[in-house]
Design an enzyme around this catalytic site. Structure first.
Site, PDB file in Angstrom:
ATOM      1  N   MET A  17       0.855  -1.193   0.000  1.00  0.00           N
ATOM      2  CA  MET A  17       0.000   0.000   0.000  1.00  0.00           C
ATOM      3  C   MET A  17       0.889   1.240   0.000  1.00  0.00           C
ATOM      4  SD  MET A  17      -3.279  -0.888   2.399  1.00  0.00           S
ATOM      5  CE  MET A  17      -2.407  -1.611   3.779  1.00  0.00           C
ATOM      6  N   ALA A  18       0.912   1.895  -1.159  1.00  0.00           N
ATOM      7  CA  ALA A  18       1.741   3.097  -1.310  1.00  0.00           C
ATOM      8  C   ALA A  18       1.300   4.150  -0.303  1.00  0.00           C
ATOM      9  CB  ALA A  18       1.601   3.640  -2.733  1.00  0.00           C
ATOM     10  N   CYS A 100      -2.424  -1.439 -10.373  1.00  0.00           N
ATOM     11  CA  CYS A 100      -2.656  -0.084  -9.851  1.00  0.00           C
ATOM     12  C   CYS A 100      -3.511   0.744 -10.826  1.00  0.00           C
ATOM     13  CB  CYS A 100      -1.321   0.618  -9.595  1.00  0.00           C
ATOM     14  SG  CYS A 100      -1.575   2.286  -8.940  1.00  0.00           S
ATOM     15  N   LYS A 139       0.712  -9.175  -9.336  1.00  0.00           N
ATOM     16  CA  LYS A 139      -0.527  -8.784  -8.650  1.00  0.00           C
ATOM     17  C   LYS A 139      -1.371  -7.997  -9.645  1.00  0.00           C
ATOM     18  CE  LYS A 139      -2.194  -6.419  -4.475  1.00  0.00           C
ATOM     19  NZ  LYS A 139      -2.763  -5.149  -4.914  1.00  0.00           N
ATOM     20  N   ASN A 198      -7.394 -11.508  -2.679  1.00  0.00           N
ATOM     21  CA  ASN A 198      -7.311 -10.185  -2.056  1.00  0.00           C
ATOM     22  C   ASN A 198      -8.589  -9.382  -2.312  1.00  0.00           C
ATOM     23  OD1 ASN A 198      -5.848  -7.122  -3.044  1.00  0.00           O
ATOM     24  ND2 ASN A 198      -6.078  -7.722  -0.926  1.00  0.00           N
ATOM     25  N   GLY A 199      -9.008  -8.700  -1.261  1.00  0.00           N
ATOM     26  CA  GLY A 199     -10.159  -7.807  -1.366  1.00  0.00           C
ATOM     27  C   GLY A 199     -11.142  -8.022  -0.238  1.00  0.00           C
ATOM     28  N   ASP A 200     -11.279  -6.982   0.588  1.00  0.00           N
ATOM     29  CA  ASP A 200     -12.348  -6.937   1.608  1.00  0.00           C
ATOM     30  C   ASP A 200     -12.202  -7.931   2.763  1.00  0.00           C
ATOM     31  OD1 ASP A 200     -13.317  -5.075  -0.161  1.00  0.00           O
ATOM     32  OD2 ASP A 200     -14.931  -6.333  -0.924  1.00  0.00           O
TER      33      ASP A 200
END
Ligand SMILES: Cc1cc2nc3c(=O)[nH]c(=O)nc-3n(C[C@H](O)[C@H](O)[C@H](O)COP(=O)(O)O)c2cc1C
Length: 306
Positions: A17-18, A100, A139, A198-200
């Site tokens: 996470m940038a 991204c 990713k 990935n996600g939530d």
């Protein structure tokens, strides 16, 4: 989950996470059970020019169990060159960002734009795999505006990726709507390389739901913001100890490397996340959000979290 000779006990990843997943955050998440910790995304072009900002992003902690460096770019040869940059030496796995959706990345043909340019995505993965002694992972998202994740995942596998991570939203969705767990299930059934879902994932229930898709690994991003203990809580072990001490440790780690002025601004958001779900007056929130003094912010945080 095993990637070449790298063994993951639980297949638990902290998301790249940038502007969020700094070394202090990664260390505290590791202490709660995150196994694979991703760096913030690192520009291959910036590495070529020895950019100081990128160097600062590669500071890591010995507490991180498996270090994964995430790179981004659109020029295959420059990306290959970055693989031998000493800044990346500390990483056991190199991940390529093809998900991204940020306009400044997409306009350069990087990140999720590569899901719309399969020949270039192929060339990047193939060349990176060929020129790396370490595993290369990718990713990505569902696609630009529709779900092409299965075909994209197959392409990654054919090009030699060691595993893939799917954030099951389209680039167009950004972070809205729900992650599509059916797409994750389909991908993990069809690929022979491991899939990280990935996600939530924000609690035990969503973690269990993600596991039921058949994935070998689970990645958590926003669910860990202000709650690094999520990595133990997903196993039903509620963290009831001192949350303030965790936030303080996060800051102490960063203070070893970054100057106070920058940190004062940077930590505002992390401190506000630590306060989420706690009784915290709007006055206190405002004080944290506009703070010019880290120790004062810490004092407020102590009052909120104790
Ligand atoms: C502030 C922020 C920064 C992010 N930066 C990156 C990044 O640098 N590289 C990347 O692959 N994904 C990035 N992501 C996406 C996350 O890695 C993850 O895929 C996404 O947040 C979905 O997972 P979650 O629902 O667990 O948060 C970022 C997400 C957020 C919220």
């Amino acid at each position: 989950m095993k990637i070449e000779n790298i063994e993951f006990e639980k297949g638990l990843f902290l998301a790249p996470m940038a502007g969020v997943s700094d070394v202090g955050f990664r260390e505290v998440c590791s202490n709660f059970g995150a196994e694979g910790c991703y760096s913030e995304m690192l520009s291959c072009r910036a590495m070529l020019h020895n950019a100081k900002k990128t160097e600062l992003m590669t500071i890591s902690s010995k507490e991180e169990k498996i270090k994964i460096g995430q790179i981004f770019g659109h020029e295959p040869d420059i990306m290959v060159k970055s693989l031998s940059n000493p800044l990346l030496d500390k990483y056991q796995i190199i991940d390529i960002n093809m998900g991204c959706p940020a306009p400044k990345i997409v306009k350069n043909g990087e990140g999720s734009a590569l899901m719309d340019n399969i020949p270039l995505a192929k060339e990047i993965i193939t060349k990176c795999v060929k020129n790396s002694s370490r595993p290369i992972s990718v990713k990505f998202r569902l696609g630009k505006d529709k779900d092409i994740s299965l075909d994209f995942g197959r392409m990654c596998e054919e090009c030699g990726a060691s595993y893939v991570t799917l954030h099951a939203r389209t680039a167009e969705q950004g972070y809205s709507g729900k992650a599509d767990y059916d797409a994750i299930a389909k991908l993990s059934q069809k690929l022979s390389i491991p899939v990280v879902g990935n996600g939530d994932v924000v609690d035990e229930e969503s973690y269990t739901k993600m596991l039921s898709t058949g994935v070998q690994g689970v990645m958590i991003g926003r669910g860990a913001m202000g709650r690094p203990w999520i990595f133990q809580e997903i196993f039903g072990n509620k963290f009831q100890e001192d949350k303030f001490e965790v936030a303080k440790k996060h800051l102490e780690i960063l203070r070893k490397y970054y100057d106070e002025k920058w940190l004062t601004l940077y930590m505002r958001k992390h401190f506000l996340w630590y306060c989420a779900g706690k009784e915290c007056s709007s006055e206190k929130r405002l004080q944290i959000a506009t703070s010019q003094d880290l120790d004062k912010s810490l004092e407020i945080l102590k009052q909120v979290l104790k």
